[in-house]
Write a protein that holds these residues in place. Sequence first.
Motif, PDB file in Angstrom:
ATOM      1  N   ASP A  15      -1.457 -16.865  46.735  1.00 53.00           N
ATOM      2  CA  ASP A  15      -0.134 -16.458  46.257  1.00 53.00           C
ATOM      3  C   ASP A  15      -0.143 -15.434  45.138  1.00 53.00           C
ATOM      4  O   ASP A  15       0.909 -15.097  44.612  1.00 53.00           O
ATOM      5  N   ARG A  16      -1.299 -14.971  44.757  1.00 54.70           N
ATOM      6  CA  ARG A  16      -1.372 -14.090  43.575  1.00 54.70           C
ATOM      7  C   ARG A  16      -0.678 -12.760  43.827  1.00 54.70           C
ATOM      8  O   ARG A  16      -0.685 -12.243  44.940  1.00 54.70           O
ATOM      9  N   SER A  70     -15.380 -21.202  58.513  1.00 52.17           N
ATOM     10  CA  SER A  70     -16.387 -21.412  59.552  1.00 52.17           C
ATOM     11  C   SER A  70     -15.823 -22.158  60.773  1.00 52.17           C
ATOM     12  O   SER A  70     -16.457 -22.228  61.815  1.00 52.17           O
ATOM     13  N   GLU A  71     -14.611 -22.692  60.633  1.00 51.48           N
ATOM     14  CA  GLU A  71     -13.947 -23.321  61.782  1.00 51.48           C
ATOM     15  C   GLU A  71     -13.083 -22.315  62.540  1.00 51.48           C
ATOM     16  O   GLU A  71     -12.262 -22.707  63.373  1.00 51.48           O
ATOM     17  N   LYS A  72     -13.194 -21.060  62.143  1.00 49.26           N
ATOM     18  CA  LYS A  72     -12.403 -19.979  62.750  1.00 49.26           C
ATOM     19  C   LYS A  72     -10.910 -20.093  62.449  1.00 49.26           C
ATOM     20  O   LYS A  72     -10.058 -19.690  63.243  1.00 49.26           O
ATOM     21  N   ASN A  73     -10.610 -20.695  61.317  1.00 49.58           N
ATOM     22  CA  ASN A  73      -9.236 -20.673  60.827  1.00 49.58           C
ATOM     23  C   ASN A  73      -9.030 -19.417  60.001  1.00 49.58           C
ATOM     24  O   ASN A  73      -9.922 -19.025  59.245  1.00 49.58           O
ATOM     25  N   VAL A  74      -7.859 -18.817  60.124  1.00 46.01           N
ATOM     26  CA  VAL A  74      -7.544 -17.614  59.357  1.00 46.01           C
ATOM     27  C   VAL A  74      -6.413 -17.940  58.393  1.00 46.01           C
ATOM     28  O   VAL A  74      -5.339 -18.383  58.808  1.00 46.01           O
ATOM     29  N   TYR A  75      -6.664 -17.741  57.110  1.00 45.30           N
ATOM     30  CA  TYR A  75      -5.644 -17.976  56.083  1.00 45.30           C
ATOM     31  C   TYR A  75      -5.171 -16.624  55.572  1.00 45.30           C
ATOM     32  O   TYR A  75      -6.007 -15.765  55.262  1.00 45.30           O
ATOM     33  N   ILE A  76      -3.868 -16.420  55.475  1.00 41.92           N
ATOM     34  CA  ILE A  76      -3.397 -15.157  54.909  1.00 41.92           C
ATOM     35  C   ILE A  76      -2.409 -15.401  53.780  1.00 41.92           C
ATOM     36  O   ILE A  76      -1.694 -16.408  53.760  1.00 41.92           O
ATOM     37  N   SER A  77      -2.379 -14.452  52.841  1.00 40.94           N
ATOM     38  CA  SER A  77      -1.408 -14.524  51.749  1.00 40.94           C
ATOM     39  C   SER A  77      -0.008 -14.357  52.321  1.00 40.94           C
ATOM     40  O   SER A  77       0.200 -13.537  53.220  1.00 40.94           O
ATOM     41  N   PRO A  78       0.971 -15.099  51.776  1.00 39.15           N
ATOM     42  CA  PRO A  78       2.350 -14.955  52.252  1.00 39.15           C
ATOM     43  C   PRO A  78       2.814 -13.495  52.212  1.00 39.15           C
ATOM     44  O   PRO A  78       3.568 -13.061  53.086  1.00 39.15           O
ATOM     45  N   ALA A  79       2.345 -12.738  51.232  1.00 40.32           N
ATOM     46  CA  ALA A  79       2.779 -11.333  51.109  1.00 40.32           C
ATOM     47  C   ALA A  79       2.363 -10.490  52.310  1.00 40.32           C
ATOM     48  O   ALA A  79       2.927  -9.422  52.550  1.00 40.32           O
ATOM     49  N   LEU A  80       1.386 -10.958  53.086  1.00 41.45           N
ATOM     50  CA  LEU A  80       0.919 -10.164  54.230  1.00 41.45           C
ATOM     51  C   LEU A  80       1.537 -10.630  55.553  1.00 41.45           C
ATOM     52  O   LEU A  80       1.184 -10.127  56.614  1.00 41.45           O
TER      53      LEU A  80
END
Length: 353
Positions: free
Chosen positions: A316-317, A327-337
């Motif tokens: 959130d920065r 490594s589990e192939k999860n993708v995390y993205i910032s809310p701004a993106l």
Amino acid sequence: MVNEKHARRRGSAAVAVLIAVALAAVGIYSYWDDWRATPHTTSDFLMNTFVSQTVYGKNAQRAADEVVAALSGFEDDFSMYRENSPIAQINRSAGVAPVAVPEQVYQLIATAYDYCAQTDGLFDVTTGPLSVLWNVTGDTPHVPGQQELSQALELVDYRDILLDPEARTVMLRRPGQMIDLGAIAKGYACRVAGEIYRRYQVGGAVLSVGGNIYTYGKKPGGGAYDIGLSTPEKDRQHTLGTLHADGMVVATSGGYERYFEEQGIRYHHIFDPRTGYPSQQDLLSVTVVAEDGALADFLSTYFFVAGSQAAIDCLDRSEFSLILVDSEKNVYISPALKDQFALTSSDYTLAAP
Ligand code: ADP
Ligand code: MG
């Protein structure tokens, strides 16, 4: 009389319209003139990596050439492997004497010092002895013995970088210590390129410095730049997703590009200063989007060492945005993106943080 006045007025109105049309035509013409010239593209091996750029509009070629010249000069200034670079001189004089360095080099080392301090040394630009010992990116990569590893590790401590802003000197406290700016030099180079594009007033540009991608200005036609991000795999043949990030540096760190294998185990080139080993954590890649290249490059390396929890806590920065692949192939993205990034690979899953 009245008619004459009207006629005069009509006349001046017509002149005004003509002038306006002429001005608009000149404006449109010079706009087209900017974009009409074919984009100028360069492709070189600089700073020990592939550097390519496409520059659009006015002065494209001159600006592109100057960026290439600046980045070649960079290697002379910032590489610890260039015998006469200020960095090599500082490393040779470790424990012996302070070395006076050019302004740009001093500034980058001072910035790097602050970055190290902010991370309590998880990011540490004195990992040079580890880079040399493991030689991951060199000709003789190998897993070191325990004794040589602890000797090298003992030398890693950014607090031993002694800076004197008045004399503009840098000294490492103990013999054998080494500064290695490999984790931020490429991102910093994007910042310098941006200054050159600005000075030449080019219309737009896309620059790639070994995986650090910088977009400047506007694309012809006004559309957003599409940046393709690769999946963190050895062959890098798939696209993970596309990102719109105008005017930003997009820096990625991972363990999938520069590594060697010994007895079936993969060893990459980013070290955990607590162990001296390639960092062991749960992220396959960290992509940082920020206006400043050095910051983006620093953070991508740092979060790669710090691991997923530290990175997820920073989604959130406001000063930067993140795209993380675990490594589990999860993708995390910032809310701004959220509206700027589209996941395109079906092998990966967008995770809710
Ligand atoms: P790349 O250079 O592949 O784009 P990075 O920006 O993550 O990737 O930088 C990796 C480089 O950073 C290593 O090759 C080494 O020179 C340096 N380095 C390794 N471990 C660290 C660390 N913990 N802190 C700072 N720099 C590091
Ligand atoms: Mg980096």
